[in-house]
Scaffold this active site. Structure first.
Site, mmCIF file in Angstrom:
data_model
loop_
_atom_site.group_PDB
_atom_site.id
_atom_site.type_symbol
_atom_site.label_atom_id
_atom_site.label_comp_id
_atom_site.label_asym_id
_atom_site.label_seq_id
_atom_site.Cartn_x
_atom_site.Cartn_y
_atom_site.Cartn_z
ATOM 1 N N LYS A 158 -2.968 7.899 -10.810
ATOM 2 C CA LYS A 158 -1.616 8.184 -11.294
ATOM 3 C C LYS A 158 -0.564 7.526 -10.405
ATOM 4 C CE LYS A 158 -0.991 12.540 -12.766
ATOM 5 N NZ LYS A 158 -1.104 14.043 -12.801
ATOM 6 N N GLY A 164 7.117 10.590 -17.950
ATOM 7 C CA GLY A 164 7.068 10.381 -19.395
ATOM 8 C C GLY A 164 5.673 10.073 -19.906
ATOM 9 N N GLY A 165 4.673 10.561 -19.180
ATOM 10 C CA GLY A 165 3.296 10.355 -19.630
ATOM 11 C C GLY A 165 2.771 8.945 -19.401
ATOM 12 N N GLU A 200 -6.667 11.755 -8.614
ATOM 13 C CA GLU A 200 -7.050 13.164 -8.654
ATOM 14 C C GLU A 200 -8.172 13.379 -9.657
ATOM 15 O OE1 GLU A 200 -3.219 15.068 -9.204
ATOM 16 O OE2 GLU A 200 -3.384 15.047 -11.357
ATOM 17 N N LYS A 237 4.624 15.974 -24.811
ATOM 18 C CA LYS A 237 4.565 17.242 -25.523
ATOM 19 C C LYS A 237 5.171 17.137 -26.924
ATOM 20 C CE LYS A 237 5.397 18.983 -20.954
ATOM 21 N NZ LYS A 237 6.476 19.247 -19.983
ATOM 22 N N GLU A 287 2.872 18.526 -11.201
ATOM 23 C CA GLU A 287 4.172 18.015 -10.771
ATOM 24 C C GLU A 287 5.252 19.067 -10.974
ATOM 25 O OE1 GLU A 287 6.131 14.898 -12.889
ATOM 26 O OE2 GLU A 287 5.629 15.677 -14.851
ATOM 27 N N ASN A 289 9.315 19.358 -12.259
ATOM 28 C CA ASN A 289 10.501 18.710 -12.825
ATOM 29 C C ASN A 289 11.741 19.453 -12.353
ATOM 30 O OD1 ASN A 289 9.197 16.647 -14.322
ATOM 31 N ND2 ASN A 289 8.539 18.199 -15.775
ATOM 32 N N ARG A 291 14.832 19.715 -13.308
ATOM 33 C CA ARG A 291 15.902 19.664 -14.307
ATOM 34 C C ARG A 291 15.603 20.650 -15.425
ATOM 35 N NH1 ARG A 291 12.731 17.462 -18.189
ATOM 36 N NH2 ARG A 291 11.202 15.949 -17.455
ATOM 37 N N ARG A 337 9.108 19.752 -31.812
ATOM 38 C CA ARG A 337 10.035 18.640 -31.557
ATOM 39 C C ARG A 337 10.110 17.771 -32.809
ATOM 40 N NH1 ARG A 337 9.462 16.424 -25.403
ATOM 41 N NH2 ARG A 337 8.884 18.398 -24.410
HETATM 42 P P1 ADP Z 1 4.415 12.788 -16.373
HETATM 43 O O1 ADP Z 1 5.328 12.929 -15.194
HETATM 44 O O2 ADP Z 1 4.286 11.377 -16.821
HETATM 45 O O3 ADP Z 1 4.724 13.763 -17.476
HETATM 46 P P2 ADP Z 1 2.199 14.515 -15.466
HETATM 47 O O4 ADP Z 1 1.610 14.422 -14.118
HETATM 48 O O5 ADP Z 1 3.105 15.679 -15.743
HETATM 49 O O6 ADP Z 1 2.950 13.131 -15.812
HETATM 50 O O7 ADP Z 1 1.048 14.522 -16.550
HETATM 51 C C1 ADP Z 1 1.333 14.465 -17.932
HETATM 52 C C2 ADP Z 1 0.100 14.809 -18.742
HETATM 53 O O8 ADP Z 1 -0.988 13.927 -18.391
HETATM 54 C C3 ADP Z 1 -0.456 16.204 -18.504
HETATM 55 O O9 ADP Z 1 0.218 17.188 -19.266
HETATM 56 C C4 ADP Z 1 -1.891 16.006 -18.932
HETATM 57 O O10 ADP Z 1 -1.970 15.957 -20.343
HETATM 58 C C5 ADP Z 1 -2.238 14.623 -18.415
HETATM 59 N N1 ADP Z 1 -2.819 14.688 -17.046
HETATM 60 C C6 ADP Z 1 -2.153 14.530 -15.869
HETATM 61 N N2 ADP Z 1 -2.974 14.715 -14.800
HETATM 62 C C7 ADP Z 1 -4.205 14.983 -15.300
HETATM 63 C C8 ADP Z 1 -5.497 15.302 -14.711
HETATM 64 N N3 ADP Z 1 -5.674 15.356 -13.403
HETATM 65 N N4 ADP Z 1 -6.532 15.538 -15.568
HETATM 66 C C9 ADP Z 1 -6.359 15.490 -16.920
HETATM 67 N N5 ADP Z 1 -5.180 15.215 -17.523
HETATM 68 C C10 ADP Z 1 -4.106 14.964 -16.748
#
Ligand code: ADP
Length: 448
Positions: A158, A164-165, A200, A237, A287, A289, A291, A337
């Site tokens: 990551k 934003g995914g 991770e 989401k 993580e 957020n 905001r 949404r």
């Molecule tokens: P962003 O900041 O881009 O939203 P996130 O870290 O919040 O990134 O992760 C967004 C989505 O990605 C999570 O809701 C999940 O669906 C998937 N994800 C993130 N980390 C993992 C992980 N360690 N294992 C499986 N899915 C993950």
């Protein structure tokens, strides 16, 4: 309270903030691009200032113009909404130097949480459970393989500055690691201006469960329960609910307290969301957020606490109007949404809305800035509204949601309403039996 609040955003969230300001009798300033001169947030604000051409970087991200708009109108605070400048620590700092209040946490907290590696380290220090993974950034292939060997494949790489995914890649074996590490780093550098990545454990069937928190900046931290945002497409989401069908009252109280205490210890100010993956009874922090989130209304509907009102109170030095013992969860809420997109291909569908009729009735809330005759511009995110429904039970909520979706008319453009009409008739959704991969699998199966 503030003399005047400038809303540095557009669409439904600009309207949402404007409504909270009006209820507090605070005059508002809307800023807008030339593409948004007819928008509802511009029409309803007390004053409006055009800050540039359609492209976001020239308007909604144009810090210089936004500060000039404050100076012209005498606004003494800015609410950034979500997206755009909401998690830009530099923006918060610049505002401080101009004696304008940023309605959000400190630049320092935005910075820490904006770097996902620093955020995970901070979370761990504060006693929040995290996803097992590398201890900080990973640069070399050997190190990546060693970490993956320790935690076991599959793993996920990551981007530290991702959002934003985007900026994530799953790796299943040592053989895939070299290319995956290289590609993710290159893409992260290009997309986020930071090529730092970390590794991770990739969780196979987790739910996405997040805790809404609020801090007063002086050591008080509270939680407002969770939202289950497991129905996702491309890690984004689409459907959120509270409470989560998967966790018990005891689990909520336990993880909620951990987050509330952490927020208090941090001296965090304003609203925030601590995001977790949840699998086999365990929570794993991914993580935070710093905001207001798109999906904040589901929390508002079951707690009856106006989160934007509280943000305004905290930022103006008036403190939160409530404490942990005042937070009670009543009923069940779901948000859909509504995007201007084809409901199967998700191809954006901007253009003129020829006819608009939102649903109504008991327990139905529509947060949207669109109306009959409004043209959805092609330049921005395709979210055009949120349908939020509350019921005394999850079943009542789902029945009401089905009814509300069937009432909703948006003609002239394509929207994601038909997708939700299908989802609220699906057995897994009805029973709450889904994880973060469910929707992608469902879409793939229904395309065939
Ligand atoms: P962003 O900041 O881009 O939203 P996130 O870290 O919040 O990134 O992760 C967004 C989505 O990605 C999570 O809701 C999940 O669906 C998937 N994800 C993130 N980390 C993992 C992980 N360690 N294992 C499986 N899915 C993950």
């Amino acid at each position: 309270m503030f003399n005047k609040v400038l809303i540095a955003n557009r669409g439904e969230i600009a309207l949402r903030i404007l409504r909270a300001c009006k209820e507090l009798d605070i005059p508002t300033v809307a800023v807008h691009s030339t593409a948004d001169s007819e928008a509802m947030h511009v029409r309803l604000a007390d004053q409006s200032v055009c800050i540039g051409p359609p492209a976001s970087r020239d308007s909604y991200l144009n810090v210089h113009e936004i500060i000039a708009a404050c100076e012209i109108t005498g606004a003494d605070a800015i609410h950034p909404g979500y997206g755009f400048l909401s998690e830009n620590a530099r923006f918060a700092e610049i505002l401080e130097a101009h004696n304008i209040t940023f309605i959000g946490p400190s630049a320092e907290h935005i910075n820490t949480m904006g770097d996902k590696i620093a955020a995970k380290q901070t979370a761990e220090r504060l006693g929040i459970p995290i996803v097992p993974g590398s201890d900080g950034a990973v640069k070399e292939l050997d190190e990546a393989k060693r970490v993956a060997g320790d935690i076991g494949y599959p793993v996920i790489i990551k981007a530290a500055s991702g959002g934003g995914g985007r900026g994530m890649r799953v790796v299943n074996s040592d053989a895939e690691m070299e290319t995956a590490l290289q590609t993710t780093r290159t893409e992260a550098g290009a997309a986020f201006g930071d090529d730092a990545v970390y590794i991770e454990k990739y969780l196979g069937k987790p739910r996405h469960i997040e805790i809404q928190v609020m801090g007063d900046g002086a050591g008080k931290g509270v939680h407002l329960g969770e939202r289950d945002c497991s129905l996702q497409r491309r890690h984004q989401k689409v459907f959120e609910e509270a409470n989560s069908p998967a966790i018990s009252e005891e689990q909520r109280a336990r993880i909620g307290k951990i987050c509330a205490d952490a927020i208090g210890d941090l001296g965090y100010s304003g609203a925030g969301t601590v995001e977790f993956l949840y699998e086999n009874g365990e929570f794993y922090f991914i993580e935070m957020n710093t905001r207001l989130q798109v999906e904040h209304p589901v929390t508002e509907m079951i707690t009856r606490i106006d989160l934007v009102n509280e943000q305004l109170r905290v930022a103006s030095g008036n403190g939160m109007s409530f404490g942990q013992s005042d937070v009670a969860f009543q009923g069940h809420a779901i948000e859909c949404r509504i995007n201007a997109e084809n409901a199967r291909t998700f191809v954006p569908s901007p253009g003129k809305i020829s006819y608009y009729h939102p649903p109504g009735g008991l327990g139905v809330r529509v947060d949207s800035g669109v109306f009959s005759g409004y043209s959805v511009p092609p330049y921005y995110d395709s979210l055009i509204g949120k349908l939020v429904v509350v019921g005394r039970t999850r079943t009542e909520c789902l029945n009401r949601l089905r009814r509300a979706l069937d009432e909703f008319v948006i003609d002239g453009i394509e929207t994601t309403i038909p997708l939700f009409q299908d989802l609220v008739r699906n057995d897994d959704v009805l029973s709450g039996n889904y994880d973060i991969h469910w929707l992608e699998n469902y879409l793939a199966a229904n395309d065939a």
